[in-house]
Scaffold this active site. Structure first.
Site, short mmCIF file in Angstrom:
data_model
loop_
_atom_site.label_atom_id
_atom_site.label_comp_id
_atom_site.label_asym_id
_atom_site.label_seq_id
_atom_site.Cartn_x
_atom_site.Cartn_y
_atom_site.Cartn_z
N SER A 1 -12.69 48.74 -7.16
CA SER A 1 -11.62 49.64 -7.60
C SER A 1 -12.12 51.09 -7.52
CB SER A 1 -11.27 49.31 -9.06
OG SER A 1 -10.49 50.34 -9.63
N TYR B 1 -14.06 48.13 -17.56
CA TYR B 1 -13.55 47.84 -16.21
C TYR B 1 -14.34 48.62 -15.14
CZ TYR B 1 -9.94 47.28 -12.55
OH TYR B 1 -9.27 46.99 -11.37
N LYS C 1 -16.56 47.03 -12.07
CA LYS C 1 -16.24 47.29 -10.66
C LYS C 1 -17.36 48.07 -9.96
CE LYS C 1 -12.22 45.25 -10.56
NZ LYS C 1 -11.99 44.07 -9.73
P1 NAP Z 1 -2.81 40.77 -11.21
O1 NAP Z 1 -1.48 40.96 -10.56
O2 NAP Z 1 -2.93 40.92 -12.69
O3 NAP Z 1 -3.41 39.34 -10.76
C1 NAP Z 1 -4.65 38.93 -11.24
C2 NAP Z 1 -5.04 37.64 -10.57
O4 NAP Z 1 -6.34 37.27 -11.02
C3 NAP Z 1 -4.12 36.47 -10.91
O5 NAP Z 1 -3.97 35.66 -9.79
C4 NAP Z 1 -4.88 35.74 -12.02
O6 NAP Z 1 -4.59 34.34 -12.09
C5 NAP Z 1 -6.31 35.93 -11.53
N1 NAP Z 1 -7.29 35.77 -12.59
C6 NAP Z 1 -7.48 36.51 -13.70
N2 NAP Z 1 -8.50 36.02 -14.43
C7 NAP Z 1 -8.97 34.93 -13.76
C8 NAP Z 1 -10.01 34.00 -14.00
N3 NAP Z 1 -10.78 34.08 -15.09
N4 NAP Z 1 -10.21 33.03 -13.08
C9 NAP Z 1 -9.45 32.92 -11.96
N5 NAP Z 1 -8.45 33.79 -11.69
C10 NAP Z 1 -8.21 34.78 -12.58
O7 NAP Z 1 -3.88 41.81 -10.62
P2 NAP Z 1 -3.95 42.61 -9.23
O8 NAP Z 1 -3.44 43.97 -9.49
O9 NAP Z 1 -3.40 41.81 -8.13
O10 NAP Z 1 -5.54 42.74 -9.11
C11 NAP Z 1 -6.31 41.95 -8.23
C12 NAP Z 1 -7.69 42.57 -8.14
O11 NAP Z 1 -7.56 43.91 -7.67
C13 NAP Z 1 -8.41 42.66 -9.49
O12 NAP Z 1 -9.78 42.41 -9.31
C14 NAP Z 1 -8.18 44.11 -9.90
O13 NAP Z 1 -9.19 44.56 -10.75
C15 NAP Z 1 -8.23 44.78 -8.55
N6 NAP Z 1 -7.58 46.10 -8.52
C16 NAP Z 1 -6.26 46.23 -8.81
C17 NAP Z 1 -5.68 47.49 -8.76
C18 NAP Z 1 -4.21 47.74 -9.05
O14 NAP Z 1 -3.81 48.89 -9.15
N7 NAP Z 1 -3.39 46.72 -9.16
C19 NAP Z 1 -6.46 48.61 -8.43
C20 NAP Z 1 -7.81 48.41 -8.13
C21 NAP Z 1 -8.36 47.16 -8.18
P3 NAP Z 1 -3.37 33.77 -13.05
O15 NAP Z 1 -2.10 34.19 -12.37
O16 NAP Z 1 -3.57 32.30 -13.07
O17 NAP Z 1 -3.54 34.43 -14.37
#
Ligand code: NAP
Length: 247
Positions: A146, A159, A163
């Site tokens: 991130s 966080y 990261k």
């Molecule tokens: P999201 O929509 O909240 O989805 C999170 C995903 O992670 C879901 O599929 C969830 O599964 C899974 N998950 C959470 N805890 C878990 C665990 N202990 N074991 C297995 N799976 C788990 O998040 P997102 O925005 O797509 O983020 C995905 C990645 O991108 C993350 O690492 C996040 O930090 C990173 N990121 C996101 C952003 C942003 O702006 N969105 C920016 C930078 C980085 P369930 O559905 O079963 O709960």
């Protein structure tokens, strides 16, 4: 679905593929003819929706429930993949959570749960996958970091630490296994439209982004698919920002 592309018959695992960025990556990998294992933690309905979407496109995928914070379950999942498919070619460490608050209010559990999922989860899933990739002399590992890990974000000490740790792990592991034709890279998304950013003041934040908007999960997926390709074989240990110019 496109005709068979050069990267075919590969087996991929995407952690956190039920929603958001992981879902977009899983779909993009399936579109390029990889068999994709869709990991989720608890949201089976959403994971099933991802599977249906892939199958409706003519792609191949399977569900694989496990919690990346559990070492035994994570290793069992990798063993399942290897017993079913004989190998794992691509690993996308995407599962992640946030639990934001100022450091002064942060309790140990707010720190630990984020580190356990975002950083220790990488260790739990990756070790056995690497073991399988080494003798095959091929592999692609992409860790979803991130911008918070690159520049630090107030309210996200836990966080940002997780990261940033993932970036260090990416660089170190890339050096250990580069000679075996296994690349390890990180993508560092900025603000991406998923459930994770729900509740944030979108219009206010968008003004601070040079591109003037949030990114889409598909824009992250496009970079990941490129890093998985044979063409990206000389790119390793890198962090690719996908952030509209923030960093
Ligand atoms: P999201 O929509 O909240 O989805 C999170 C995903 O992670 C879901 O599929 C969830 O599964 C899974 N998950 C959470 N805890 C878990 C665990 N202990 N074991 C297995 N799976 C788990 O998040 P997102 O925005 O797509 O983020 C995905 C990645 O991108 C993350 O690492 C996040 O930090 C990173 N990121 C996101 C952003 C942003 O702006 N969105 C920016 C930078 C980085 P369930 O559905 O079963 O709960």
């Amino acid at each position: 679905m496109p005709k068979k592309l050069p990267d075919t018959d590969q087996v991929a695992l995407v952690t956190g593929a039920s929603r958001g960025i992981g879902k977009a990556i899983a779909i993009a990998l399936a579109r390029t003819n990889r068999f994709v294992y869709l990991n989720f933690c608890s949201n089976k309905e959403k994971a099933k929706e991802t599977l249906k979407e892939i199958e409706s496109l003519g792609g191949k995928a399977g569900l694989l429930q496990f919690d990346v914070t559990h070492k035994k379950d994570s290793e069992k999942a990798i063993k399942t993949i290897i017993s079913e498919k004989g190998k794992i070619d691509i690993l996308i460490n995407n599962a992640g959570i946030r639990d934001d608050m100022l450091m002064v209010w942060m309790k140990k559990n707010n720190w630990q749960s984020v580190l356990d999922t975002n950083l220790t989860g990488f260790f739990n899933v990756t070790r056995l996958a690497v073991k399988n990739m080494l003798p095959k002399r091929f592999g692609r590992i992409i860790n979803v970091s991130s911008t918070s890990g690159q520049m630090g974000q107030g309210g996200q000490v836990n966080y940002s630490a997780s990261k940033a740790g993932l970036i260090g792990a990416t660089k170190a592991l890339s050096r250990e296994i580069a000679k075996r034709n296994i690349t390890v890279n990180a993508v560092a998304p900025g603000f991406i439209e998923t459930e994770m950013i729900e509740g944030l003041p979108i219009e206010q934040i968008a003004k601070t982004i040079p591109a003037g908007r949030f990114g889409t999960p598909e824009e992250v997926a496009a970079a990941v698919v490129f890093l998985c390709s044979k063409d990206a074989g000389y790119i390793t240990g890198q962090v690719i920002g996908i952030n509209g110019g923030i960093v």
